[in-house]
Write a protein that holds these residues in place. Sequence first.
Motif, PDB file in Angstrom:
ATOM      1  N   PRO A   1      64.329  38.103  14.756  1.00 37.17           N
ATOM      2  CA  PRO A   1      63.790  36.759  15.020  1.00 37.17           C
ATOM      3  C   PRO A   1      64.848  35.652  15.000  1.00 37.17           C
ATOM      4  O   PRO A   1      64.565  34.535  15.443  1.00 37.17           O
ATOM      5  CB  PRO A   1      62.789  36.553  13.865  1.00 37.17           C
ATOM      6  CG  PRO A   1      62.536  37.902  13.289  1.00 37.17           C
ATOM      7  CD  PRO A   1      63.790  38.685  13.509  1.00 37.17           C
ATOM      8  N   LEU A   2      66.041  35.956  14.484  1.00 34.94           N
ATOM      9  CA  LEU A   2      67.079  34.933  14.390  1.00 34.94           C
ATOM     10  C   LEU A   2      67.762  34.660  15.716  1.00 34.94           C
ATOM     11  O   LEU A   2      68.313  33.579  15.922  1.00 34.94           O
ATOM     12  CB  LEU A   2      68.135  35.345  13.357  1.00 34.94           C
ATOM     13  CG  LEU A   2      67.668  35.570  11.923  1.00 34.94           C
ATOM     14  CD1 LEU A   2      68.854  35.992  11.051  1.00 34.94           C
ATOM     15  CD2 LEU A   2      67.027  34.314  11.357  1.00 34.94           C
ATOM     16  N   LEU A   3      67.756  35.640  16.619  1.00 34.31           N
ATOM     17  CA  LEU A   3      68.495  35.499  17.874  1.00 34.31           C
ATOM     18  C   LEU A   3      67.725  34.603  18.842  1.00 34.31           C
ATOM     19  O   LEU A   3      66.553  34.864  19.125  1.00 34.31           O
ATOM     20  CB  LEU A   3      68.748  36.869  18.507  1.00 34.31           C
ATOM     21  CG  LEU A   3      69.590  37.836  17.676  1.00 34.31           C
ATOM     22  CD1 LEU A   3      69.840  39.108  18.471  1.00 34.31           C
ATOM     23  CD2 LEU A   3      70.907  37.204  17.259  1.00 34.31           C
ATOM     24  N   PRO A   4      68.361  33.557  19.348  1.00 34.34           N
ATOM     25  CA  PRO A   4      67.653  32.628  20.238  1.00 34.34           C
ATOM     26  C   PRO A   4      67.287  33.284  21.561  1.00 34.34           C
ATOM     27  O   PRO A   4      68.069  34.033  22.136  1.00 34.34           O
ATOM     28  CB  PRO A   4      68.669  31.495  20.445  1.00 34.34           C
ATOM     29  CG  PRO A   4      70.000  32.103  20.133  1.00 34.34           C
ATOM     30  CD  PRO A   4      69.758  33.153  19.103  1.00 34.34           C
ATOM     31  N   ALA A   5      66.061  32.996  22.019  1.00 35.88           N
ATOM     32  CA  ALA A   5      65.601  33.555  23.297  1.00 35.88           C
ATOM     33  C   ALA A   5      66.307  32.870  24.456  1.00 35.88           C
ATOM     34  O   ALA A   5      66.627  31.677  24.401  1.00 35.88           O
ATOM     35  CB  ALA A   5      64.089  33.386  23.423  1.00 35.88           C
ATOM     36  N   ARG A   6      66.565  33.627  25.503  1.00 31.26           N
ATOM     37  CA  ARG A   6      67.173  33.079  26.724  1.00 31.26           C
ATOM     38  C   ARG A   6      66.057  32.613  27.660  1.00 31.26           C
ATOM     39  O   ARG A   6      65.157  33.388  27.998  1.00 31.26           O
ATOM     40  CB  ARG A   6      68.024  34.145  27.403  1.00 31.26           C
ATOM     41  CG  ARG A   6      69.191  34.604  26.530  1.00 31.26           C
ATOM     42  CD  ARG A   6      70.488  34.092  27.076  1.00 31.26           C
ATOM     43  NE  ARG A   6      71.533  34.106  26.068  1.00 31.26           N
ATOM     44  CZ  ARG A   6      72.803  33.853  26.320  1.00 31.26           C
ATOM     45  NH1 ARG A   6      73.194  33.578  27.538  1.00 31.26           N
ATOM     46  NH2 ARG A   6      73.692  33.859  25.351  1.00 31.26           N
ATOM     47  N   GLN A   7      66.146  31.347  28.068  1.00 32.34           N
ATOM     48  CA  GLN A   7      65.118  30.770  28.930  1.00 32.34           C
ATOM     49  C   GLN A   7      65.611  30.716  30.377  1.00 32.34           C
ATOM     50  O   GLN A   7      66.815  30.561  30.636  1.00 32.34           O
ATOM     51  CB  GLN A   7      64.769  29.367  28.445  1.00 32.34           C
ATOM     52  CG  GLN A   7      64.275  29.313  27.003  1.00 32.34           C
ATOM     53  CD  GLN A   7      63.012  30.120  26.786  1.00 32.34           C
ATOM     54  OE1 GLN A   7      62.182  30.240  27.698  1.00 32.34           O
ATOM     55  NE2 GLN A   7      62.852  30.694  25.594  1.00 32.34           N
ATOM     56  N   PRO A   8      64.691  30.808  31.362  1.00 32.67           N
ATOM     57  CA  PRO A   8      65.113  30.836  32.771  1.00 32.67           C
ATOM     58  C   PRO A   8      65.856  29.576  33.211  1.00 32.67           C
ATOM     59  O   PRO A   8      66.872  29.663  33.895  1.00 32.67           O
ATOM     60  CB  PRO A   8      63.784  30.986  33.529  1.00 32.67           C
ATOM     61  CG  PRO A   8      62.845  31.594  32.550  1.00 32.67           C
ATOM     62  CD  PRO A   8      63.246  31.057  31.211  1.00 32.67           C
ATOM     63  N   GLU A   9      65.361  28.407  32.837  1.00 35.29           N
ATOM     64  CA  GLU A   9      65.954  27.157  33.323  1.00 35.29           C
ATOM     65  C   GLU A   9      67.057  26.678  32.376  1.00 35.29           C
ATOM     66  O   GLU A   9      66.928  25.658  31.705  1.00 35.29           O
ATOM     67  CB  GLU A   9      64.864  26.088  33.471  1.00 35.29           C
ATOM     68  CG  GLU A   9      63.861  26.384  34.560  1.00 35.29           C
ATOM     69  CD  GLU A   9      64.487  26.442  35.946  1.00 35.29           C
ATOM     70  OE1 GLU A   9      65.411  25.652  36.213  1.00 35.29           O
ATOM     71  OE2 GLU A   9      64.060  27.290  36.746  1.00 35.29           O
TER      72      GLU A   9
END
Length: 289
Positions: free
Chosen positions: A11-19
């Motif tokens: 849960p610590l790893l930031p999610a990659r967002q499309p924009e």
Amino acid sequence: MQTIDKDFVRPLLPARQPETNKNDYGRVLAICGCQGYTGAAFFAAQAAVRMGSGVVTLAVPEAVYPVLAVKLNEPVVRPMPCDVQGKLSLAALDALQTLCSRADAVLLGPGLGRSPALDSLVCELVHRCTCPLVLDADGINALEGHIDVLEKASAPVILTPHKGEFARLSGVHPVAADDAAADFAARTGCTLLLKSHRTLLSAPDGRQARNTTGNPGMAKGGSGDVLAGMLLSLLGQGLLPFEAACAGAFLHGAAGDRCAHQLGEYGMTPTDLLGQLPHTVRDLLAGQL
């Protein structure tokens, strides 16, 4: 005491967002290397790239710039003033401070070497740097006898000593290092990543965690430089220092465990660690680690 495992780290790893673009994933600066120690700078910078940083800048003594500019494709390599021995000089201070002011996180130490001028340079940068800072290797050694610099740091600091380095810095015998870690972190205000068979993490607020990954095949020169670059990247992507230290320690060891499984502990190298990092992160996020 928290145990660091995959469920703690995922849960610590930031999610990659499309924009998004490269600026959304951290502009980080590694200040590393000297004549004869170009490998440390290479491993640290490349680990930051492999860990997902948007832009990695590597500041090195101008004497070794030609070597690293050829070896590295993704990082931006900047030559800095150096002395006749190929080590950064105090003349580099203003240029380094300018680079620090543009960064989301800074790494200081791998392969720097030792000199009185370097000790002064490190102490000044710790005092002036306003973004999160990782101090590793000679960045830690430069603070021997100047531990008060940590208490006056302008931004959060992660320290990554092994027990010998910690003993020189703190005056605590290596056998008693684990017992002294929490007090040291609280007293200096830093996040302490104390490297050992089972790395111990200590936060200034009293939290502690023990890592569960890694193996003896990682006991090779360059492995710690990879870890330092990973921590730099995670800080630059917005993780808080204690969380970045925990995630970095776990993923570093997990990548090492994959290397040991595939290649064996004798023959695996820090270069192999770099190659396994993307697979390790991918599998962790997919729930397959």
